[in-house]
Design an enzyme around this catalytic site. Structure first.
Site, PDB file in Angstrom:
ATOM      1  N   ASP A 116      -8.590   5.014  -4.222  1.00  0.00           N
ATOM      2  CA  ASP A 116      -7.936   6.294  -4.522  1.00  0.00           C
ATOM      3  C   ASP A 116      -8.865   7.451  -4.159  1.00  0.00           C
ATOM      4  OD1 ASP A 116      -9.588   7.200  -6.835  1.00  0.00           O
ATOM      5  OD2 ASP A 116      -8.679   5.525  -7.917  1.00  0.00           O
ATOM      6  N   HIS A 136     -14.407  -0.006  -0.271  1.00  0.00           N
ATOM      7  CA  HIS A 136     -13.249  -0.849   0.050  1.00  0.00           C
ATOM      8  C   HIS A 136     -12.139  -0.088   0.780  1.00  0.00           C
ATOM      9  CE1 HIS A 136     -14.574  -3.773  -3.388  1.00  0.00           C
ATOM     10  NE2 HIS A 136     -15.294  -3.888  -2.299  1.00  0.00           N
ATOM     11  N   TYR A 157       0.824  -1.217   0.000  1.00  0.00           N
ATOM     12  CA  TYR A 157       0.000   0.000   0.000  1.00  0.00           C
ATOM     13  C   TYR A 157       0.855   1.263   0.000  1.00  0.00           C
ATOM     14  CZ  TYR A 157      -3.942  -3.043   0.059  1.00  0.00           C
ATOM     15  OH  TYR A 157      -4.848  -3.996  -0.324  1.00  0.00           O
ATOM     16  N   GLN A 209     -15.675   1.483  -5.492  1.00  0.00           N
ATOM     17  CA  GLN A 209     -14.856   0.385  -4.944  1.00  0.00           C
ATOM     18  C   GLN A 209     -13.404   0.830  -4.856  1.00  0.00           C
ATOM     19  OE1 GLN A 209     -15.916  -3.669  -6.756  1.00  0.00           O
ATOM     20  NE2 GLN A 209     -16.936  -2.248  -8.127  1.00  0.00           N
ATOM     21  N   ASN A 210     -13.102   1.989  -5.434  1.00  0.00           N
ATOM     22  CA  ASN A 210     -11.702   2.419  -5.503  1.00  0.00           C
ATOM     23  C   ASN A 210     -11.234   2.984  -4.166  1.00  0.00           C
ATOM     24  OD1 ASN A 210     -11.990   1.707  -8.107  1.00  0.00           O
ATOM     25  ND2 ASN A 210     -12.074   3.787  -8.926  1.00  0.00           N
ATOM     26  N   ARG A 235       1.280   1.848  -3.609  1.00  0.00           N
ATOM     27  CA  ARG A 235       0.029   2.364  -4.207  1.00  0.00           C
ATOM     28  C   ARG A 235      -0.114   3.863  -3.907  1.00  0.00           C
ATOM     29  NH1 ARG A 235       0.758  -1.851  -5.414  1.00  0.00           N
ATOM     30  NH2 ARG A 235       1.251  -0.698  -7.283  1.00  0.00           N
ATOM     31  N   SER A 281     -15.444  -4.881 -13.215  1.00  0.00           N
ATOM     32  CA  SER A 281     -15.685  -6.214 -13.779  1.00  0.00           C
ATOM     33  C   SER A 281     -16.877  -6.892 -13.109  1.00  0.00           C
ATOM     34  CB  SER A 281     -14.431  -7.077 -13.606  1.00  0.00           C
ATOM     35  OG  SER A 281     -14.081  -7.128 -12.227  1.00  0.00           O
ATOM     36  N   GLY A 320     -16.594   1.133 -15.247  1.00  0.00           N
ATOM     37  CA  GLY A 320     -15.268   0.539 -15.097  1.00  0.00           C
ATOM     38  C   GLY A 320     -15.126  -0.467 -13.973  1.00  0.00           C
TER      39      GLY A 320
HETATM   40  P1  OAD Z   1     -11.250  -4.950 -12.058  1.00  0.00           P
HETATM   41  O1  OAD Z   1      -9.795  -4.854 -12.327  1.00  0.00           O
HETATM   42  O2  OAD Z   1     -11.805  -6.246 -11.640  1.00  0.00           O
HETATM   43  O3  OAD Z   1     -12.053  -4.495 -13.355  1.00  0.00           O
HETATM   44  C1  OAD Z   1     -11.684  -3.327 -14.048  1.00  0.00           C
HETATM   45  C2  OAD Z   1     -12.738  -3.024 -15.089  1.00  0.00           C
HETATM   46  O4  OAD Z   1     -12.388  -1.794 -15.666  1.00  0.00           O
HETATM   47  C3  OAD Z   1     -12.847  -4.055 -16.196  1.00  0.00           C
HETATM   48  O5  OAD Z   1     -14.213  -4.375 -16.429  1.00  0.00           O
HETATM   49  C4  OAD Z   1     -12.217  -3.337 -17.392  1.00  0.00           C
HETATM   50  O6  OAD Z   1     -12.812  -3.718 -18.640  1.00  0.00           O
HETATM   51  C5  OAD Z   1     -12.540  -1.902 -17.064  1.00  0.00           C
HETATM   52  N1  OAD Z   1     -11.649  -0.913 -17.686  1.00  0.00           N
HETATM   53  C6  OAD Z   1     -10.359  -1.042 -18.059  1.00  0.00           C
HETATM   54  N2  OAD Z   1      -9.912   0.108 -18.597  1.00  0.00           N
HETATM   55  C7  OAD Z   1     -10.943   0.985 -18.564  1.00  0.00           C
HETATM   56  C8  OAD Z   1     -11.113   2.351 -18.941  1.00  0.00           C
HETATM   57  N3  OAD Z   1     -10.123   3.066 -19.491  1.00  0.00           N
HETATM   58  N4  OAD Z   1     -12.328   2.920 -18.754  1.00  0.00           N
HETATM   59  C9  OAD Z   1     -13.335   2.217 -18.199  1.00  0.00           C
HETATM   60  N5  OAD Z   1     -13.234   0.941 -17.812  1.00  0.00           N
HETATM   61  C10 OAD Z   1     -12.051   0.336 -17.987  1.00  0.00           C
HETATM   62  O7  OAD Z   1     -11.604  -3.776 -11.001  1.00  0.00           O
HETATM   63  P2  OAD Z   1     -12.870  -3.658 -10.041  1.00  0.00           P
HETATM   64  O8  OAD Z   1     -14.085  -4.216 -10.677  1.00  0.00           O
HETATM   65  O9  OAD Z   1     -12.904  -2.253  -9.572  1.00  0.00           O
HETATM   66  O10 OAD Z   1     -10.917  -4.799  -4.035  1.00  0.00           O
HETATM   67  O11 OAD Z   1     -12.402  -4.586  -8.849  1.00  0.00           O
HETATM   68  C11 OAD Z   1     -13.191  -4.707  -7.711  1.00  0.00           C
HETATM   69  C12 OAD Z   1     -12.345  -4.947  -6.501  1.00  0.00           C
HETATM   70  O12 OAD Z   1     -11.457  -6.046  -6.738  1.00  0.00           O
HETATM   71  C13 OAD Z   1     -11.412  -3.819  -6.147  1.00  0.00           C
HETATM   72  O13 OAD Z   1     -12.038  -2.783  -5.415  1.00  0.00           O
HETATM   73  C14 OAD Z   1     -10.367  -4.507  -5.322  1.00  0.00           C
HETATM   74  C15 OAD Z   1     -10.169  -5.737  -6.154  1.00  0.00           C
HETATM   75  O14 OAD Z   1      -9.732  -6.877  -5.499  1.00  0.00           O
HETATM   76  C16 OAD Z   1     -10.147  -4.978  -2.961  1.00  0.00           C
HETATM   77  O15 OAD Z   1      -8.942  -5.009  -3.030  1.00  0.00           O
HETATM   78  C17 OAD Z   1     -10.903  -5.167  -1.676  1.00  0.00           C
END
Ligand code: OAD
Length: 245
Positions: A100, A115, A64, A97-98, A67, A185, A183
Site C-alpha cells: 500500500d 514487495h 490486485y 513489506q506492504n 486490493r 509476523s 506489525g
Molecule cells: P502477516 O499477516 O504475516 O502478519 C501481520 C502481523 O501484524 C502479525 O504479527 C499481527 O500480530 C500484527 N498485527 C495485527 N494487527 C495489528 C495492529 N493493529 N497493529 C500492529 N500489528 C498488528 O503480515 P506480514 O508480516 O506483513 O508478501 O507479511 C509479510 C508478507 O507476507 C507480506 O508482505 C505478503 C505476505 O505474503 C507478499 O505477498 C509477497
C-alpha cells in the site's frame, strides 16, 4: 578580504523502520496471517506466486484490482502519521513489506518497498518499465498494455521471485541508530532477516499485539497495536533525540 565560515551541520540520527501488514490494519486493510486474514480466504500460491501468475494471470489481476479499490478508500492511521512527524527529529527511513501507499500518503519521504507497490504496474518483458495507476484507473487485466505497448502485470514481488530492494534495505538497517519493527509476523524472508543486520548496541523496538518470538535478539517488545505502540514509542524517541541535541 573574505572570511569563510564553516557551518557544522548536525546530522540527524538514523531511525530505520521495518513495517508489515499490521501497521495498516487500523486503516482497515486486512493482514495476511491473522484470523480472517487474506491468506485464509485466498490460496496464497494462486494469487501471490510466479507459478500462480503463469497458471491463471486473470485471477491475479482480479485479486490486485480488489486490493487497489480497497486501498483508495483507506486512509493513513496515527502510526503512519507519527512516523512522518518523526522526520523533524530523525532521518527516518521506512522499509516496508506492504504494497500500500499509506506511508507516502501520511508524509513519509523515504520509503523502500520490498514487495512492490499496488498502485504501479510493470512490463512483463522488462521489469524496469513501470507505470503508475491513478485512483480513477485502477483495474488491469491480461490484455492491459503500457504506453510502450508491452503487456503489463501488477508491480508485486511474487513468491518464487527475487526481492530487488533487499540489498538497499540491508544497507539502511546497518546504518540505523535506532531500529523499529512494526506489525509483521516475521515469517517471510528475506524481509524477516533484517534484524540480523542491526549493529551491536543499537536499540531495537518491536510493536505488535501478537509478536513473533524474538527472544534471540536484544529487542524491546511493545505488545500493542501500531497506533497505541507508536504513540508510546514517539515519546521515547523524541526524548532520546532531545537529549542528543
Ligand atoms: P502477516 O499477516 O504475516 O502478519 C501481520 C502481523 O501484524 C502479525 O504479527 C499481527 O500480530 C500484527 N498485527 C495485527 N494487527 C495489528 C495492529 N493493529 N497493529 C500492529 N500489528 C498488528 O503480515 P506480514 O508480516 O506483513 O508478501 O507479511 C509479510 C508478507 O507476507 C507480506 O508482505 C505478503 C505476505 O505474503 C507478499 O505477498 C509477497
Amino acid at each position: 578580504m573574505y572570511v569563510t565560515i564553516f557551518m557544522c551541520m548536525k546530522k540527524k540520527p538514523v531511525l530505520v523502520i521495518s513495517s508489515g501488514a499490521g501497521i495498516s490494519a487500523e486503516s482497515g486493510i486486512k493482514t495476511f496471517r491473522d484470523a480472517d486474514g487474506l491468506w485464509e480466504n485466498y490460496p496464497v500460491m494462486d494469487v501471490a506466486s510466479a507459478d500462480g501468475f503463469r497458471r491463471n494471470p486473470a485471477l491475479i489481476h482480479k485479486f490486485y484490482n480488489e486490493r487497489r479499490h480497497q486501498l483508495v478508500n483507506a486512509r493513513p492511521n496515527e502510526a503512519h502519521k507519527i512516523l512522518a512527524d518523526l522526520e523533524k527529529y530523525y532521518d527516518v527511513r521506512v522499509i516496508t513489506q506492504n504494497v500500500d501507499d499509506l506511508h507516502e500518503r501520511a508524509g513519509s519521504s523515504n520509503v523502500l518497498h520490498l514487495h512492490g507497490e499496488l498502485m504501479k504496474i510493470r512490463s512483463i518483458k522488462n521489469p524496469d518499465y513501470i507505470e503508475e495507476l491513478s485512483p480513477d484507473n485502477l483495474d488491469t487485466n491480461v490484455e492491459t498494455r503500457g504506453k510502450n505497448g508491452d503487456l503489463m502485470r501488477p508491480h508485486i514481488v511474487f513468491f518464487q521471485e527475487p526481492v530487488p530492494n533487499i540489498e538497499k534495505a540491508v544497507e539502511e538497517v546497518s546504518e540505523a541508530d535506532i531500529f523499529v519493527v512494526i506489525g509483521t509476523s516475521l515469517v517471510v524472508y528475506p524481509a524477516a532477516s533484517l534484524l540480523n543486520f542491526v549493529r551491536p548496541g543499537v536499540p531495537v523496538f518491536y510493536i505488535d499485539p501478537n509478536p513473533a518470538d524474538v527472544s534471540g535478539f536484544p529487542v524491546k517488545v511493545i505488545r500493542k497495536t501500531a497506533t497505541a505502540g507508536m504513540a508510546e514509542l514517539r515519546d521515547i524517541l523524541v526524548k532520546k533525540a532531545e537529549e542528543k541535541e
